[in-house]
Design a protein around this motif. Structure first.
Motif, PDB file in Angstrom:
ATOM      1  N   GLN A  52       0.725  -1.086   0.027  1.00 56.66           N
ATOM      2  CA  GLN A  52      -0.040  -0.038  -0.022  1.00 56.66           C
ATOM      3  C   GLN A  52       0.936   1.172  -0.111  1.00 56.66           C
ATOM      4  O   GLN A  52       0.814   2.221  -0.767  1.00 56.66           O
ATOM      5  CB  GLN A  52      -0.933   0.124   1.322  1.00 56.66           C
ATOM      6  CG  GLN A  52      -1.797   1.387   1.187  1.00 56.66           C
ATOM      7  CD  GLN A  52      -2.877   1.019   2.330  1.00 56.66           C
ATOM      8  OE1 GLN A  52      -3.314   0.053   2.849  1.00 56.66           O
ATOM      9  NE2 GLN A  52      -3.647   2.308   2.430  1.00 56.66           N
ATOM     10  N   SER A  53       1.992   1.099   0.729  1.00 53.13           N
ATOM     11  CA  SER A  53       2.787   2.258   0.749  1.00 53.13           C
ATOM     12  C   SER A  53       3.594   2.558  -0.799  1.00 53.13           C
ATOM     13  O   SER A  53       3.745   3.561  -1.237  1.00 53.13           O
ATOM     14  CB  SER A  53       3.799   2.111   1.824  1.00 53.13           C
ATOM     15  OG  SER A  53       4.872   3.443   1.849  1.00 53.13           O
ATOM     16  N   ASN A  56       1.002   4.225  -2.972  1.00 51.52           N
ATOM     17  CA  ASN A  56       0.941   5.674  -2.673  1.00 51.52           C
ATOM     18  C   ASN A  56       2.124   6.646  -3.239  1.00 51.52           C
ATOM     19  O   ASN A  56       2.004   7.631  -3.689  1.00 51.52           O
ATOM     20  CB  ASN A  56       0.841   6.176  -1.190  1.00 51.52           C
ATOM     21  CG  ASN A  56      -0.618   5.632  -0.627  1.00 51.52           C
ATOM     22  OD1 ASN A  56      -1.472   5.426  -1.269  1.00 51.52           O
ATOM     23  ND2 ASN A  56      -0.717   4.965   0.545  1.00 51.52           N
ATOM     24  N   MET A 103      -5.188   9.181  -4.899  1.00 47.30           N
ATOM     25  CA  MET A 103      -4.431   9.194  -3.559  1.00 47.30           C
ATOM     26  C   MET A 103      -5.194   8.993  -2.343  1.00 47.30           C
ATOM     27  O   MET A 103      -4.586   8.368  -1.311  1.00 47.30           O
ATOM     28  CB  MET A 103      -3.459  10.239  -3.569  1.00 47.30           C
ATOM     29  CG  MET A 103      -2.124  10.389  -2.862  1.00 47.30           C
ATOM     30  SD  MET A 103      -1.147  11.700  -3.057  1.00 47.30           S
ATOM     31  CE  MET A 103      -0.862  11.835  -4.713  1.00 47.30           C
TER      32      MET A 103
END
Length: 252
Positions: A52-53, A56, A103
């Motif tokens: 997930q990081s 992003n 985002m």
């Protein structure tokens, strides 16, 4: 004799250093595109870190790319209506908005496809410029890979356009799954309208045309049930209502 063999390489490296000093924004764009591709890869294959990081970070890197490119295209921004309209016509502005929209949406892999593909095309193009700066015969293996990307650039751009269109219904699905906000479909529809009107990239507009022709062909087949024909033509008419008028040069 050894010194004479090393001289061309030294000249090439110096030329590369000079190129970097004189083309700082272009080199920064190359770096942010590399970062976008790397983070996309780490999202798909989380060798280390949080997927997930990585998702992003890919969007943030693309936003940085879009902002830098927008600065190149519109270096003098003044608080006027004309400037604002000119900014909205830029493809880089479109994808800056795209990054900001997703985002705040739960990770959805399809979102990364357009920004990865755009990064790949521009990364390959500028990598060739850097290799030419070093020397015409340098890194022939990398040149071969770059040529493969450039040969497939039209197909890649068509894939990007198709993905942009497919993300519209998916934005509603994400909304119903509570993975996106209420404004996500509306904001994305505005993004898609801007892509349709793009003056530099007709691929989204052409993909809409091709999709319409494909579904109209299905509806025209005798084997297609009547209720399917009605649904197809109703959906086409509904979508066509949202098609914005095109500038004269694009409408021809």
């Amino acid at each position: 004799m050894p010194s004479s063999e090393q001289e061309p390489q030294q000249v090439g490296i110096e030329a590369l250093k000079n190129h970097i000093r004189t083309h700082k924004i272009d080199v920064c764009l190359w770096c942010t595109r590399v970062l976008t591709m790397l983070c996309t890869f780490l999202h798909l294959f989380p060798i280390f870190g949080n997927p997930q990081s990585a998702y992003n970070k890919a969007l943030i890197a693309n936003a940085a790319t879009s902002a830098l490119r927008l600065h190149q295209r519109q270096p003098r921004m003044t608080p006027s209506r004309e400037t604002f309209q000119a900014i909205l016509l830029e493809d880089s502005c479109h994808y800056l908005i795209y990054s900001l929209i997703f985002m705040y949406v739960s990770p959805f892999t399809l979102v990364l496809v357009p920004i990865f593909c755009f990064s790949l095309i521009h990364f390959a193009s500028y990598s060739l410029t850097l290799l030419d700066t070093i020397g015409q015969n340098s890194w022939w293996g990398a040149r071969l890979l770059i040529s493969l990307v450039e040969l497939q650039s039209r197909k890649i751009l068509s894939l990007i356009a198709l993905t942009e269109i497919l993300l519209m219904p998916f934005s509603f699905i994400l909304l119903f799954l509570s993975r996106a906000g209420l404004l996500t479909p509306f904001l994305y529809s505005q993004f898609l309208i801007m892509r349709y009107k793009s003056q530099r990239n007709p691929y989204t507009r052409n993909m809409f045309r091709d999709c319409r022709a494909f579904f109209e062909d299905i509806a025209a087949r005798p084997s297609t049930p009547q209720f399917i024909k009605v649904i197809i033509m109703s959906v086409i008419q509904f979508i066509c209502k949202f098609a914005p008028p095109l500038p004269a040069q694009n409408a021809q």
